[in-house]
Design a protein around this motif. Structure first.
Motif, short mmCIF file in Angstrom:
data_model
loop_
_atom_site.label_atom_id
_atom_site.label_comp_id
_atom_site.label_asym_id
_atom_site.label_seq_id
_atom_site.Cartn_x
_atom_site.Cartn_y
_atom_site.Cartn_z
N THR A 74 0.82 -1.22 0.00
CA THR A 74 0.00 0.00 0.00
C THR A 74 0.86 1.27 0.00
OG1 THR A 74 -0.13 0.22 2.41
CG2 THR A 74 -1.80 -1.17 1.35
N GLY A 75 2.17 1.10 -0.02
CA GLY A 75 3.09 2.25 -0.02
C GLY A 75 2.74 3.19 -1.17
N LEU A 76 3.10 4.47 -1.00
CA LEU A 76 2.71 5.45 -2.02
C LEU A 76 3.91 6.12 -2.68
CD1 LEU A 76 -0.35 6.95 -0.12
CD2 LEU A 76 -0.44 5.68 -2.26
N GLY A 78 6.54 3.94 -4.19
CA GLY A 78 7.27 2.92 -4.95
C GLY A 78 8.34 2.23 -4.12
N GLY A 79 8.17 2.21 -2.80
CA GLY A 79 9.19 1.62 -1.91
C GLY A 79 9.44 0.15 -2.17
N CYS A 80 8.42 -0.59 -2.55
CA CYS A 80 8.64 -2.02 -2.77
C CYS A 80 8.72 -2.37 -4.27
CB CYS A 80 7.60 -2.87 -2.04
SG CYS A 80 5.93 -2.60 -2.58
N GLU A 110 4.25 -10.40 14.39
CA GLU A 110 5.08 -10.62 13.20
C GLU A 110 4.86 -9.47 12.21
OE1 GLU A 110 5.51 -15.47 13.38
OE2 GLU A 110 4.25 -14.60 11.80
N ALA A 111 5.82 -9.33 11.31
CA ALA A 111 5.84 -8.15 10.44
C ALA A 111 4.64 -8.06 9.49
CB ALA A 111 7.12 -8.13 9.62
N GLY A 112 4.05 -9.21 9.14
CA GLY A 112 2.96 -9.17 8.17
C GLY A 112 1.59 -8.96 8.80
N GLY A 142 5.18 -4.30 9.47
CA GLY A 142 6.52 -4.19 8.86
C GLY A 142 6.60 -2.99 7.92
N GLY A 143 5.58 -2.79 7.12
CA GLY A 143 5.54 -1.63 6.21
C GLY A 143 5.47 -0.34 7.02
N ASN A 144 4.67 -0.33 8.08
CA ASN A 144 4.55 0.86 8.94
C ASN A 144 5.91 1.22 9.54
OD1 ASN A 144 1.29 0.12 10.52
ND2 ASN A 144 1.83 0.57 8.42
N ALA A 325 -11.12 8.20 1.57
CA ALA A 325 -11.16 9.30 0.60
C ALA A 325 -10.40 8.94 -0.67
CB ALA A 325 -10.59 10.57 1.22
N PHE A 326 -9.23 8.29 -0.50
CA PHE A 326 -8.43 7.98 -1.70
C PHE A 326 -9.22 7.07 -2.64
CE2 PHE A 326 -4.10 8.46 0.69
CZ PHE A 326 -4.30 9.83 0.75
N GLY A 327 -9.92 6.12 -2.06
CA GLY A 327 -10.70 5.18 -2.88
C GLY A 327 -11.79 5.92 -3.64
N GLY A 414 5.92 13.59 4.45
CA GLY A 414 5.47 13.57 5.83
C GLY A 414 5.43 12.17 6.37
N GLU A 415 5.02 11.23 5.49
CA GLU A 415 4.82 9.87 5.98
C GLU A 415 4.94 8.80 4.91
OE1 GLU A 415 0.97 10.31 7.79
OE2 GLU A 415 -0.06 10.38 5.87
N HIS A 416 4.98 9.17 3.64
CA HIS A 416 4.96 8.13 2.60
C HIS A 416 6.35 7.71 2.15
CE1 HIS A 416 0.65 9.57 1.40
NE2 HIS A 416 0.71 9.02 2.60
N GLY A 417 7.39 8.40 2.61
CA GLY A 417 8.75 7.98 2.29
C GLY A 417 9.24 8.49 0.94
C1 LIG Z 1 -5.50 4.50 0.74
C2 LIG Z 1 -4.16 4.72 1.41
C3 LIG Z 1 -4.10 5.50 2.55
C4 LIG Z 1 -2.86 5.71 3.19
N1 LIG Z 1 -2.83 6.46 4.32
C5 LIG Z 1 -1.67 6.62 4.98
C6 LIG Z 1 -1.62 7.40 6.19
O1 LIG Z 1 -2.62 7.92 6.67
N2 LIG Z 1 -0.42 7.51 6.79
C7 LIG Z 1 0.72 6.93 6.30
O2 LIG Z 1 1.78 7.07 6.91
N3 LIG Z 1 0.70 6.20 5.16
C8 LIG Z 1 -0.45 6.03 4.49
N4 LIG Z 1 -0.48 5.29 3.34
C9 LIG Z 1 0.76 4.70 2.82
C10 LIG Z 1 1.03 3.22 3.25
O3 LIG Z 1 -0.17 2.57 3.59
C11 LIG Z 1 2.02 3.14 4.40
O4 LIG Z 1 3.28 3.60 3.97
C12 LIG Z 1 2.19 1.72 4.97
O5 LIG Z 1 3.00 1.75 6.11
C13 LIG Z 1 2.78 0.73 3.98
O6 LIG Z 1 2.63 -0.56 4.53
P1 LIG Z 1 2.67 -1.85 3.57
O7 LIG Z 1 2.58 -3.06 4.43
O8 LIG Z 1 1.66 -1.74 2.51
O9 LIG Z 1 4.14 -1.70 2.99
P2 LIG Z 1 4.64 -1.87 1.48
O10 LIG Z 1 3.96 -0.89 0.60
O11 LIG Z 1 4.57 -3.28 1.08
O12 LIG Z 1 6.16 -1.45 1.65
C14 LIG Z 1 6.49 -0.13 2.00
C15 LIG Z 1 8.00 -0.06 2.25
O13 LIG Z 1 8.32 -0.83 3.38
C16 LIG Z 1 9.27 -1.83 3.07
N5 LIG Z 1 8.89 -2.99 3.88
C17 LIG Z 1 7.68 -3.62 3.91
N6 LIG Z 1 7.70 -4.59 4.83
C18 LIG Z 1 8.94 -4.58 5.39
C19 LIG Z 1 9.58 -5.35 6.39
N7 LIG Z 1 8.95 -6.35 7.02
N8 LIG Z 1 10.87 -5.08 6.71
C20 LIG Z 1 11.53 -4.07 6.08
N9 LIG Z 1 10.98 -3.32 5.12
C21 LIG Z 1 9.69 -3.56 4.78
C22 LIG Z 1 9.17 -2.03 1.57
O14 LIG Z 1 10.38 -2.48 1.02
C23 LIG Z 1 8.84 -0.62 1.12
O15 LIG Z 1 10.02 0.13 1.02
C24 LIG Z 1 -1.69 5.10 2.67
C25 LIG Z 1 -1.77 4.31 1.52
C26 LIG Z 1 -2.99 4.13 0.89
C27 LIG Z 1 -3.04 3.26 -0.35
#
Ligand SMILES: Cc1cc2nc3c(=O)[nH]c(=O)nc-3n(C[C@H](O)[C@H](O)[C@H](O)COP(=O)(O)OP(=O)(O)OC[C@H]3O[C@@H](n4cnc5c(N)ncnc54)[C@H](O)[C@@H]3O)c2cc1C
Length: 475
Positions: A74-76, A78-80, A110-112, A142-144, A325-327, A414-417
C-alpha cells in the motif's frame, strides 16, 4: 535472470506454494500505490515464519542476489518496486500476533500482521495500537515500521517510532538481530530508531514489540463546514492557539468533498469550500468543554455550520469519508497520484494556493485531503494514464509541489517515504555530504546494497531518473 538452482533452493526452503516465479501471478506485485511505475519481480517468495525469512536471505546472500521486502504493497512512493532486485520477499504470511502483555501494555507481532488487527485483538481489554494510517485495514506493521507511518491521529499520538519498542531484523546477510527491547530505555545507540523509517534498506523486519495505548474514556467528533480552505486553516490555528490538543484535525477541499459524498452519501455539504474533521478525546466533562471551545473557534472563523457526531454510527460515517477518501477519488478520474509533503502548519494556506497555481499551469485537477493539524498535505493529482502528455504533466506538477513545500520551510515527505518517487528531490533538503553520511550509515547494515537497492538514494547503475514512468512490459 535468476538461475534455476536459486529458485529451486528457495522452493526447498519455503515450499512450492511459497514461491511465485515470474508470470501472470507475479504481476500482482508489479507496483504499490505509486502506480506510475511498475516492474514485475522475477520471483516472489512468501515465507511463513521469521526463521524461513532468515533462511531465504542467507541463501540469497550466498548467491549475491538482491531482494526487496514487501508488506501489503500500500506504499505510495514505490518503496517495494523491485528496481534492482530480482527477488521480492513478501511478509503477507507472517501473520501471527505472538504475545500480548496486558499488564505492561505490549504486544509482539510478526511483520505481516495488518495494522488494524492489532487494535482489534486488544480492543476488548480497553487498549489499541495508536498509529492509524488511513490504509490500516490493509497495511502491515513491517511496512509501517519501514515508512515510520503516521495517520489522522498522529497529531496527538505521534507516529510509528513512538509506539515501537523493539524490532527483530534479518540483516542483508541473513543474520538475525534484536534492536531495542520490551522496556523504554535501552542503552547504546538507538538502532531501533534508525531502522524505523529506513524504508527497508537496512534489513527485513520480522517481528516488532509494540506499545499499546489505553482507549480514551470518551470521544467527540465534529465537522466544521467552511466557505474556503483559508477559513478552515485559520480555524486549525485557532484551535491549537486555544490550547486544545485534538486527537485529529483533518481537512478536505471541495473536489474531495464531492468525491466522498458521491461514494458514501453521508450528507456532506458539496457546496462547501472545505470541511474540517475535528476529533477530541479524553475524559467526559473536559471533552464537552473542549468541543464547545473548538466549535466557537470554527464559528469565529466563519464556519457556516459545525456538526457534532451524535453517536458512534455518525462518527464512523465521518471517518469512513476521511479514511476511504483515496478510494472515492476513483470516481473522478481513471488514475490518481497522491503526493505527500509537509509545511509548517501556518503555511498550509500558502501551499494550498501554490497547489492551485500548479494545477492551473499544468491543466490538471488536484483534490486535497490532508492532516491539517500536522501541516502534512496530500494533494491528489487526477489523470488518465492513457494520456502520455497528461502523465508527464502530473509528474512535473508533483515535483513543483514538493519544491514549493521546501521553499515554504517544509519537507518532501510527511509519511509516505522517498521510495523511488522522490529520489531526485532528496538533494532539495540535503547537501551531498549529508547524503554521503547517510549512505555510509546504511552501508554499516547493508555494505553490498542488496536489501532494497535503488531506493531513497540515487545509486550508480540503478535507473533513478524519475522524470517519466519507469514502465516495463511484463514477460
Ligand atoms: C489509501 C491509502 C491510505 C494511506 N494512508 C496513509 C496514512 O494515513 N499515513 C501513512 O503514513 N501512510 C499512508 N499510506 C501509505 C502506506 O499505507 C504506508 O506507507 C504503509 O506503512 C505501507 O505498509 P505496507 O505493508 O503496505 O508496505 P509496502 O507498501 O509493502 O512497503 C512499504 C515499504 O516498506 C518496506 N517494507 C515492507 N515490509 C517490510 C519489512 N517487514 N521489513 C523491512 N521493510 C519492509 C518495503 O520495502 C517498502 O520500502 C496510505 C496508503 C494508501 C493506499
Amino acid at each position: 535472470m535468476l538461475a534455476p538452482r536459486i529458485v529451486d533452493g528457495l522452493i526447498e526452503l519455503v515450499g512450492g506454494d511459497g514461491v511465485i516465479a515470474r508470470g501472470s501471478a507475479a504481476r500482482v506485485y508489479e507496483c504499490d500505490g505509486w502506480t506510475l511505475e511498475r516492474r514485475v519481480p522475477e520471483v516472489v517468495v512468501l515465507p511463513r515464519t521469521p526463521e524461513e525469512v532468515a533462511a531465504v536471505v542467507r541463501l540469497l546472500h550466498r548467491h549475491g542476489v538482491a531482494f526487496v521486502p514487501r508488506g501489503a504493497g500500500t506504499g505510495l512512493s514505490g518503496g517495494c518496486l523491485p528496481v534492482a532486485a530480482p527477488v521480492m520477499i513478501c511478509t503477507s504470511r507472517l501473520r501471527q500476533i505472538v504475545s500480548i502483555d496486558l499488564a505492561n501494555r505490549r504486544a509482539v507481532v510478526e511483520a505481516g500482521v495488518v495494522n488494524l488487527a492489532v487494535s482489534r485483538a486488544v480492543a476488548r481489554h480497553g487498549l489499541f495500537y495508536a498509529p492509524d494510517p488511513s490504509s490500516q485495514s490493509a497495511c502491515t506493521i513491517g511496512g509501517n515500521v519501514a515508512e515510520n507511518s503516521g495517520g489522522p491521529h498522529t497529531l496527538k499520538y505521534g507516529v510509528t517510532t513512538n509506539h515501537v519498542l523493539g524490532l527483530e531484523l534479518v540483516l542483508p546477510d541473513g543474520e538475525v538481530v534484536t534492536l531495542g527491547g520490551a522496556v523504554e530505555d535501552v542503552p547504546g545507540y538507538d538502532l531501533r530508531g534508525l531502522v524505523i523509517g529506513a524504508e527497508g534498506t537496512m534489513g527485513l523486519v520480522t517481528r516488532a514489540t509494540l506499545r499499546l495505548t489505553r482507549t480514551p474514556e470518551g470521544v467527540r467528533t465534529l465537522l466544521g463546514v467552511f466557505a474556503t480552505v483559508d477559513a478552515a486553516c485559520q480555524a486549525v490555528s485557532g484551535i491549537i492557539a486555544a490550547g486544545i490538543v485534538p486527537a485529529a484535525l483533518e481537512m478536505m477541499d471541495q473536489l474531495m468533498i464531492a468525491a466522498v459524498e458521491a461514494a458514501f452519501q453521508v450528507g456532506l455539504p458539496t457546496d462547501a469550500g472545505a470541511v474540517l474533521l475535528i476529533e477530541l478525546d479524553g475524559a467526559g466533562a473536559e471533552l464537552d468543554q473542549q468541543a464547545r471551545a473548538a466549535s466557537d473557534v470554527c464559528h469565529a472563523q466563519g464556519a457556516r455550520e459545525v456538526r457534532v457526531a451524535r453517536d458512534e454510527a455518525e462518527r464512523a460515517a465521518l471517518w469512513k469519508c476521511r479514511k476511504r477518501a483515496f478510494g472515492a477519488v476513483g470516481r473522478l478520474a481513471p488514475n490518481y497520484c497522491t503526493q505527500d509533503g509537509v509545511v509548517p502548519r501556518t503555511k498550509v494556506p500558502d501551499i494550498l494556493r501554490a497547489i492551485a497555481g500548479v494545477a492551473a499551469r499544468h491543466r490538471l485537477r488536484i483534490a486535497n485531503v490532508f492532516h491539517a493539524g500536522d501541516g502534512n498535505i496530500h494533494p491528489i493529482l487526477l489523470y488518465d494514464e492513457r494520456d502520455a502528455d497528461e502523465v508527464r504533466r502530473v509528474i512535473a506538477a508533483g515535483h513543483e509541489i514538493l519544491r514549493a513545500c521546501v521553499d515554504l520551510g517544509g519537507s518532501i515527505t510527511g509519511e509516505h517515504g522517498i521510495g523511488v518517487e522522490k529520489i531526485n528531490e532528496l538533494p532539495l533538503l540535503f547537501a551531498p555530504q549529508d547524503l554521503r553520511a547517510m549512505q555510509a550509515l546504511r552501508a554499516a547494515f547493508d555494505p553490498e546494497q542488496r536489501c532494497n537497492p535503488g531506493k531513497i538514494f540515487p545509486t550508480p547503475g540503478a535507473c533513478v531518473e524519475v522524470t517519466r514512468p519507469r514502465r516495463q512490459v511484463p514477460a
